[in-house]
Write an enzyme that holds these catalytic residues in place. Structure first.
Site, PDB file in Angstrom:
ATOM      1  CG  HIS A 183     -22.148 -27.058  10.276  1.00 35.35           C
ATOM      2  ND1 HIS A 183     -21.907 -27.367   8.950  1.00 35.35           N
ATOM      3  CD2 HIS A 183     -23.347 -26.413  10.283  1.00 35.35           C
ATOM      4  CE1 HIS A 183     -22.910 -26.919   8.206  1.00 35.35           C
ATOM      5  NE2 HIS A 183     -23.806 -26.345   8.993  1.00 35.35           N
TER       6      HIS A 183
ATOM      7  CG  HIS B 254     -26.967 -22.909  10.930  1.00 39.72           C
ATOM      8  ND1 HIS B 254     -26.684 -22.246   9.758  1.00 39.72           N
ATOM      9  CD2 HIS B 254     -26.714 -24.218  10.691  1.00 39.72           C
ATOM     10  CE1 HIS B 254     -26.294 -23.112   8.837  1.00 39.72           C
ATOM     11  NE2 HIS B 254     -26.294 -24.321   9.373  1.00 39.72           N
TER      12      HIS B 254
ATOM     13  CE  LYS C 163     -21.381 -24.840   4.544  1.00 39.19           C
ATOM     14  NZ  LYS C 163     -22.499 -24.811   5.476  1.00 39.19           N
TER      15      LYS C 163
ATOM     16  CG  HIS D 212     -24.687 -27.556   1.713  1.00 42.33           C
ATOM     17  ND1 HIS D 212     -25.498 -27.469   2.821  1.00 42.33           N
ATOM     18  CD2 HIS D 212     -25.358 -28.345   0.826  1.00 42.33           C
ATOM     19  CE1 HIS D 212     -26.607 -28.162   2.607  1.00 42.33           C
ATOM     20  NE2 HIS D 212     -26.545 -28.704   1.400  1.00 42.33           N
TER      21      HIS D 212
ATOM     22  CG  HIS E 242     -24.214 -30.845   6.695  1.00 40.04           C
ATOM     23  ND1 HIS E 242     -23.997 -30.978   5.346  1.00 40.04           N
ATOM     24  CD2 HIS E 242     -24.539 -29.551   6.878  1.00 40.04           C
ATOM     25  CE1 HIS E 242     -24.202 -29.818   4.764  1.00 40.04           C
ATOM     26  NE2 HIS E 242     -24.518 -28.936   5.666  1.00 40.04           N
TER      27      HIS E 242
ATOM     28  CG  ASP F  15     -26.524 -28.422   9.875  1.00 39.51           C
ATOM     29  OD1 ASP F  15     -26.484 -27.183   9.833  1.00 39.51           O
ATOM     30  OD2 ASP F  15     -27.120 -29.123   9.027  1.00 39.51           O
TER      31      ASP F  15
HETATM   32  C1  NCD Z   1     -29.395 -25.105   7.592  1.00 37.52           C
HETATM   33  C2  NCD Z   1     -30.086 -23.781   7.988  1.00 37.52           C
HETATM   34  O1  NCD Z   1     -31.261 -23.831   8.358  1.00 37.52           O
HETATM   35  O2  NCD Z   1     -29.427 -22.736   7.960  1.00 37.52           O
HETATM   36  N1  NCD Z   1     -30.418 -26.077   7.369  1.00 37.52           N
HETATM   37  C3  NCD Z   1     -30.268 -27.415   7.407  1.00 37.52           C
HETATM   38  O3  NCD Z   1     -31.218 -28.128   7.098  1.00 37.52           O
HETATM   39  N2  NCD Z   1     -29.136 -27.970   7.766  1.00 37.52           N
HETATM   40  C4  NCD Z   1     -28.527 -24.872   6.420  1.00 37.52           C
HETATM   41  C5  NCD Z   1     -27.577 -25.990   6.120  1.00 37.52           C
HETATM   42  O4  NCD Z   1     -26.626 -26.232   6.856  1.00 37.52           O
HETATM   43  O5  NCD Z   1     -27.788 -26.684   5.116  1.00 37.52           O
HETATM   44 ZN    ZN Z   2     -25.714 -25.985   8.444  1.00 43.12          ZN
END
Ligand code: NCD
Ligand code: ZN
Length: 346
Positions: free
Chosen positions: A14, A16, A100, A137, A175, A248
């Site tokens: 996971h 970003h 997702k 999520h 998460h 995450d």
């Molecule tokens: C994530 C993001 O910033 O894209 N933020 C977070 O707090 N985890 C999005 C997500 O996974 O919820």
């Molecule tokens: Zn995330």
């Protein structure tokens, strides 16, 4: 005396990576320590079609330092107008690994997400048929529900009814932050698993709110009370293959975090492995770390573990938190676990 620990090259299930200047700034940190990562699709606009995923994968490939052994695994962002045939074709062509589900409004860039789960049932049925995993999520967005209860209520109102309808659908609860989530996954059979983040193994809600408000610890789902954090550590270190690492890691510029309405997300890619070695050592479970970071997730997603390795050493003195990253658009703060970390990747 220094000790060393060699692990199978890990996967981050996971992650970003964003786009543009941020993509360029953060990709090297994940590529340094991980063999693969499941890339979250919440760009603006989101990654919705197979073509979007191919184009985004190409941009990520261009940001990977030469010689790094790192493969991005792509996901699609489920919307109420997602075309099931396009999605299944993208999976069959090996373009995407998972889909997702963001409840609309639940988190960063989730406005295009799902308002009514019934609107996506035909897509979920097609995914069940094709064996495509759904990453969830797991928070309701009902303003009546307290933010600290949103994960537990999601299980009851959305996830459990969905799995009763489609028991063969493969689901990853992303998460997980509560003992409710851990218990649900633990008793849930072979078609459900959960990712656990690095930061939720370290912080509870006091870290965000006690003695001053600390925006760098704000993420979604928001960290819960200490009893929940302990349940997460117990799950991660237990050796149960239903639980695996999804960092995450979610970079936001400091200007966006330190604001009147700060963004949710914590940047953990640079020091995740060192932090995990520390917490597994403290739980007397260093022998379970390889499974958590490199084997359980691969098994759930049906891929072989990476061939390479990564080695950590335990120093006699605490290691500094990695310095903030500079991006072309501003500074990015790295997660500070607030406890001494003796481990580092070599
Ligand atoms: C994530 C993001 O910033 O894209 N933020 C977070 O707090 N985890 C999005 C997500 O996974 O919820
Ligand atoms: Zn995330």
């Amino acid at each position: 005396m220094t000790r060393s620990l060699t692990l199978t090259r890990p996967d981050d299930w996971h992650l970003h990576l964003r786009d543009g200047a941020m993509l360029d700034a953060v990709t090297p940190d994940s590529a340094a320590d991980f063999g693969r990562a499941l890339i979250m699709p919440n760009l603006v606009p989101p990654v919705v079609t197979g073509d979007d995923a191919v184009a985004y994968r190409d941009r990520i490939m261009a940001a990977i330092p030469k010689g790094a052994d790192f493969t991005p695994l792509m996901t699609l962002y489920l919307t109420e107008t997602t075309d099931a045939a396009n999605l299944v074709a993208a999976a069959r062509a090996g373009i995407i690994m998972a889909v997702k589900l963001y409840p609309a409004g639940a988190t960063t860039n989730s406005a295009s997400g799902v308002r009514d789960i019934n609107a996506v049932m035909p897509v979920l049925e097609a995914m069940t048929e094709a064996g495509i995993p759904l990453c969830v999520h797991g928070e309701v967005t009902d303003p009546e529900i307290d933010i600290f209860d949103r994960e537990a209520v999601f299980i009851e109102r959305v996830l459990d009814p969905l799995r009763a309808k489609l028991p063969e659908l493969r689901v990853v609860m992303e998460h997980v932050t509560t003992s409710d989530g851990v218990d649900y996954v633990r008793g849930g059979g072979a078609n459900i698993a959960a990712t656990l983040t690095t930061h939720h193994l370290f912080i509870n809600r006091n870290h965000i709110l006690a003695g001053g408000i600390r925006p760098h610890y704000y993420c979604l789902p928001v960290a819960k009370r200490e009893t929940h954090r302990r349940a997460l550590v117990a799950a991660a270190t237990s050796g149960d293959a239903s639980f695996f690492l999804g960092t995450d890691s979610a970079p936001h510029l400091d200007a966006a975090k330190l604001s009147e309405c700060g963004c949710a997300g914590i940047y953990t890619a640079p020091n995740t492995l060192a932090c995990l070695a520390q917490i597994f050592e403290e739980a007397d479970a260093l022998d379970q770390l390889d499974g958590f970071v490199a084997r359980h997730g691969a098994a759930f997603y049906g891929v072989v573990p990476n061939a390479g390795t990564v080695t950590l050493v335990r120093e006699t003195a605490p290691q500094p938190v990695p310095r903030n990253r500079a991006t072309a658009e501003g500074e990015l703060t790295v997660f500070d676990p607030l406890v001494p970390i003796y481990w580092r990747v070599v």
